[in-house]
Write an enzyme that holds these catalytic residues in place. Sequence first.
Site, PDB file in Angstrom:
ATOM      1  N   LYS A  15     -66.307  29.779  62.647  1.00 31.96           N
ATOM      2  CA  LYS A  15     -67.324  28.951  63.309  1.00 31.96           C
ATOM      3  C   LYS A  15     -68.488  29.806  63.792  1.00 31.96           C
ATOM      4  O   LYS A  15     -69.649  29.475  63.579  1.00 31.96           O
ATOM      5  CB  LYS A  15     -66.734  28.213  64.530  1.00 31.96           C
ATOM      6  CG  LYS A  15     -65.564  27.322  64.223  1.00 31.96           C
ATOM      7  CD  LYS A  15     -65.054  26.616  65.472  1.00 31.96           C
ATOM      8  CE  LYS A  15     -64.490  27.534  66.539  1.00 31.96           C
ATOM      9  NZ  LYS A  15     -63.276  28.277  66.134  1.00 31.96           N
ATOM     10  N   ARG A  90     -63.569  20.219  72.032  1.00 30.23           N
ATOM     11  CA  ARG A  90     -62.230  20.652  71.608  1.00 30.23           C
ATOM     12  C   ARG A  90     -61.178  19.651  72.008  1.00 30.23           C
ATOM     13  O   ARG A  90     -60.012  19.833  71.656  1.00 30.23           O
ATOM     14  CB  ARG A  90     -61.906  21.971  72.299  1.00 30.23           C
ATOM     15  CG  ARG A  90     -62.211  23.204  71.470  1.00 30.23           C
ATOM     16  CD  ARG A  90     -62.063  24.400  72.385  1.00 30.23           C
ATOM     17  NE  ARG A  90     -61.620  25.576  71.736  1.00 30.23           N
ATOM     18  CZ  ARG A  90     -62.434  26.571  71.369  1.00 30.23           C
ATOM     19  NH1 ARG A  90     -63.722  26.484  71.531  1.00 30.23           N
ATOM     20  NH2 ARG A  90     -61.930  27.645  70.825  1.00 30.23           N
ATOM     21  N   ARG A 128     -60.915  41.169  63.770  1.00 26.02           N
ATOM     22  CA  ARG A 128     -62.328  40.939  64.134  1.00 26.02           C
ATOM     23  C   ARG A 128     -62.853  42.023  65.076  1.00 26.02           C
ATOM     24  O   ARG A 128     -62.190  42.445  66.012  1.00 26.02           O
ATOM     25  CB  ARG A 128     -62.461  39.589  64.824  1.00 26.02           C
ATOM     26  CG  ARG A 128     -63.877  39.382  65.376  1.00 26.02           C
ATOM     27  CD  ARG A 128     -64.116  37.984  65.848  1.00 26.02           C
ATOM     28  NE  ARG A 128     -63.081  37.476  66.691  1.00 26.02           N
ATOM     29  CZ  ARG A 128     -62.963  36.204  67.024  1.00 26.02           C
ATOM     30  NH1 ARG A 128     -63.823  35.335  66.571  1.00 26.02           N
ATOM     31  NH2 ARG A 128     -61.996  35.814  67.804  1.00 26.02           N
ATOM     32  N   ARG A 172     -53.412  30.686  71.286  1.00 22.23           N
ATOM     33  CA  ARG A 172     -54.680  29.993  70.966  1.00 22.23           C
ATOM     34  C   ARG A 172     -54.481  29.041  69.796  1.00 22.23           C
ATOM     35  O   ARG A 172     -55.012  27.928  69.788  1.00 22.23           O
ATOM     36  CB  ARG A 172     -55.768  31.017  70.633  1.00 22.23           C
ATOM     37  CG  ARG A 172     -56.292  31.721  71.875  1.00 22.23           C
ATOM     38  CD  ARG A 172     -57.088  32.955  71.529  1.00 22.23           C
ATOM     39  NE  ARG A 172     -58.246  32.681  70.712  1.00 22.23           N
ATOM     40  CZ  ARG A 172     -58.858  33.587  69.956  1.00 22.23           C
ATOM     41  NH1 ARG A 172     -58.413  34.835  69.932  1.00 22.23           N
ATOM     42  NH2 ARG A 172     -59.903  33.260  69.250  1.00 22.23           N
TER      43      ARG A 172
END
Length: 229
Positions: A15, A90, A128, A172
């Site tokens: 995203k 969300r 990441r 998560r």
Amino acid sequence: MSKIIVMLGAPGAGKGTQARLLAERFDYPQVATGEILREMATAETPLGRDIRETLAAGQLVGDEVLADVIWKRTSQPDCRDGYILDGFPRTLQQERLLEEVAAQQAKRIYVVRVVVPLESLMKRLTGRRTCSKCGEIYNIYLRPPRREGVCDFDGAPLRQRADDRAETVSTRLAAYEESTAPLVEYYRASGRLTEVDGERPVEEVFRQLCAAVGCPGAQAAGGAEDPGS
Ligand code: AP5
């Protein structure tokens, strides 16, 4: 009519990577709720501490906090002509709030979801690294910088997010399944959702998104022009 582009997708789906590109193409701001919350979490106040704990645990921050964040941020002058929502809504409650915001701001909502299978997400998140200066996103396995540990664009050091450790990533992903998957179903059932294959290379995912939301100049880039213009 100016646009609100909603980026849906599991943690690590891409995203943020795509929101940055869309923001640049549209000349809209990228409203990334995760980034705003990480900044709020640095405050030594009861709210700051509360957010800090929630982020560290990999859970979702409360809808009331998000309502406040969204109203404040999207009322800024740079959001007047449109914006990209990266990480909001969300939950179904957040979706209802967004409808209110869009009605009040006379904007049209476009919803796109970047789809990546669960088995790829762990590698994306644990690998990441983000530039501490410009925010460019890398991945040590999939999109490494030219020189280890530093940004290709400005040479600043790359950082790993605290919630990208393997143990937090699992929480998560579970929070996404529990709270956000129903929202995806809701948008799909209402016929407002465009889904793109997030496993394609970054530039290709971007082309698919451009076709879905009508990027300026998208025809030249191989996509469709704005369906609303
Ligand atoms: P947030 O910061 O929004 O994190 P997230 O949703 O978990 O998403 P990520 O930023 O981890 O992933 P992404 O989809 O942006 O992927 P990226 O482009 O970086 O939220 C953090 C926390 O804040 C939440 O856990 C929650 O606590 C709280 N929060 C935020 N919003 C909230 C809300 N509305 N309500 C309640 N709480 C909220 O890419 C990931 C990796 O993949 C990168 O390394 C990248 O290089 C790589 N990659 C990207 N695209 C590709 C590709 N096409 N091919 C190969 N690799 C790729």
